[in-house]
Design an enzyme around this catalytic site. Structure first.
Site, PDB file in Angstrom:
ATOM      1  CG  HIS A 290      43.768  40.944  78.765  1.00 11.58           C
ATOM      2  ND1 HIS A 290      43.439  41.492  77.630  1.00 11.58           N
ATOM      3  CD2 HIS A 290      43.174  39.906  78.766  1.00 11.58           C
ATOM      4  CE1 HIS A 290      43.174  40.719  76.676  1.00 11.58           C
ATOM      5  NE2 HIS A 290      42.703  39.470  77.289  1.00 11.58           N
TER       6      HIS A 290
ATOM      7  CB  CYS B  79      37.364  40.502  75.682  1.00  9.30           C
ATOM      8  SG  CYS B  79      37.643  39.037  74.689  1.00  9.30           S
TER       9      CYS B  79
ATOM     10  CG  HIS C  56      39.514  37.219  79.891  1.00  2.59           C
ATOM     11  ND1 HIS C  56      39.219  38.677  79.571  1.00  2.59           N
ATOM     12  CD2 HIS C  56      40.185  36.881  78.715  1.00  2.59           C
ATOM     13  CE1 HIS C  56      39.474  38.819  78.470  1.00  2.59           C
ATOM     14  NE2 HIS C  56      40.139  38.065  77.818  1.00  2.59           N
TER      15      HIS C  56
ATOM     16  CG  HIS D 153      44.373  35.383  76.923  1.00  4.47           C
ATOM     17  ND1 HIS D 153      43.663  34.458  76.307  1.00  4.47           N
ATOM     18  CD2 HIS D 153      44.062  36.513  77.034  1.00  4.47           C
ATOM     19  CE1 HIS D 153      42.453  35.188  75.678  1.00  4.47           C
ATOM     20  NE2 HIS D 153      42.592  36.467  76.192  1.00  4.47           N
TER      21      HIS D 153
ATOM     22  CG  HIS E 245      52.256  34.518  87.174  1.00  3.42           C
ATOM     23  ND1 HIS E 245      52.911  33.840  86.331  1.00  3.42           N
ATOM     24  CD2 HIS E 245      51.400  33.535  87.356  1.00  3.42           C
ATOM     25  CE1 HIS E 245      52.837  32.911  86.210  1.00  3.42           C
ATOM     26  NE2 HIS E 245      51.748  32.409  86.646  1.00  3.42           N
TER      27      HIS E 245
ATOM     28  CD  GLU F 203      44.192  37.028  72.958  1.00  5.52           C
ATOM     29  OE1 GLU F 203      43.995  38.255  73.237  1.00  5.52           O
ATOM     30  OE2 GLU F 203      43.147  36.399  72.476  1.00  5.52           O
TER      31      GLU F 203
END
Length: 172
Positions: free
Chosen positions: A18, A26, A30, A32, A70, A159
């Protein structure tokens, strides 16, 4: 009474990428490895005096996790994301899903991705806070179709171990 479902132990997990447009660290794509905890309050009811059947809670939550797993999570209603051939005020998110590829810009950076690699969410951000609200509201709606004894659904989207956001949805 309250029931709890631990996301790690119940395999309520998803791994996604996201971006939080405009954020210093952020604001880059990247990912999680998320896990989802669920807490439901309500009265005991029915033949077995359950608040809710754990099987239903885990099944519905797992279905949401599987949809997000994914994929790149895209908050369609973020003001810093500009889509090509999509008007946020008029078009439906389903129109984005129907496109073979999606084209968008975030602060001058251009992206072109296959639509099947993305999940288009009706959110302003894909933060843990917004994702927990999305999960709680979706679960509350789904569980209310079967159960009329529930008072609230709370979801914590983590996260990683030690950091997550909890949202409580009261059911009227």
């Amino acid at each position: 009474m309250k029931i709890l479902v631990n996301g790690i132990q119940s395999n309520l997990r998803f791994s996604s990428a996201h971006v939080i447009p405009g954020h210093d660290s952020c604001g880059f794509i990247h990912g999680h490895s998320y896990f989802v905890d669920v807490e439901i309050e309500g009265d005991r009811a029915g033949e077995f005096e359950f608040v809710v059947d754990f099987k239903d809670v885990k099944g519905f939550t797992k279905a949401i996790c599987d949809e997000l797993d994914h994929r790149l999570l895209i908050p369609v209603y973020n003001n810093l994301i500009n889509f090509k051939d999509f008007d946020k005020g008029k078009d439906s998110i389903f129109d984005l899903k129907e496109q073979k590829s999606v084209y968008f810009k975030i602060e001058g950076k251009g992206y072109s991705l296959p639509s099947v690699d993305c999940v288009f969410l009706p959110l302003p951000y894909t933060s843990a806070e917004e994702l927990s609200k999305f999960f709680a509201e979706t679960l509350a709606k789904k569980l209310s179709e079967t159960y009329d004894n529930l008072q609230s659904v709370s979801v914590c989207v983590n996260e990683g171990i030690g950091q997550g956001a909890l949202y409580r949805k009261d059911i009227e």
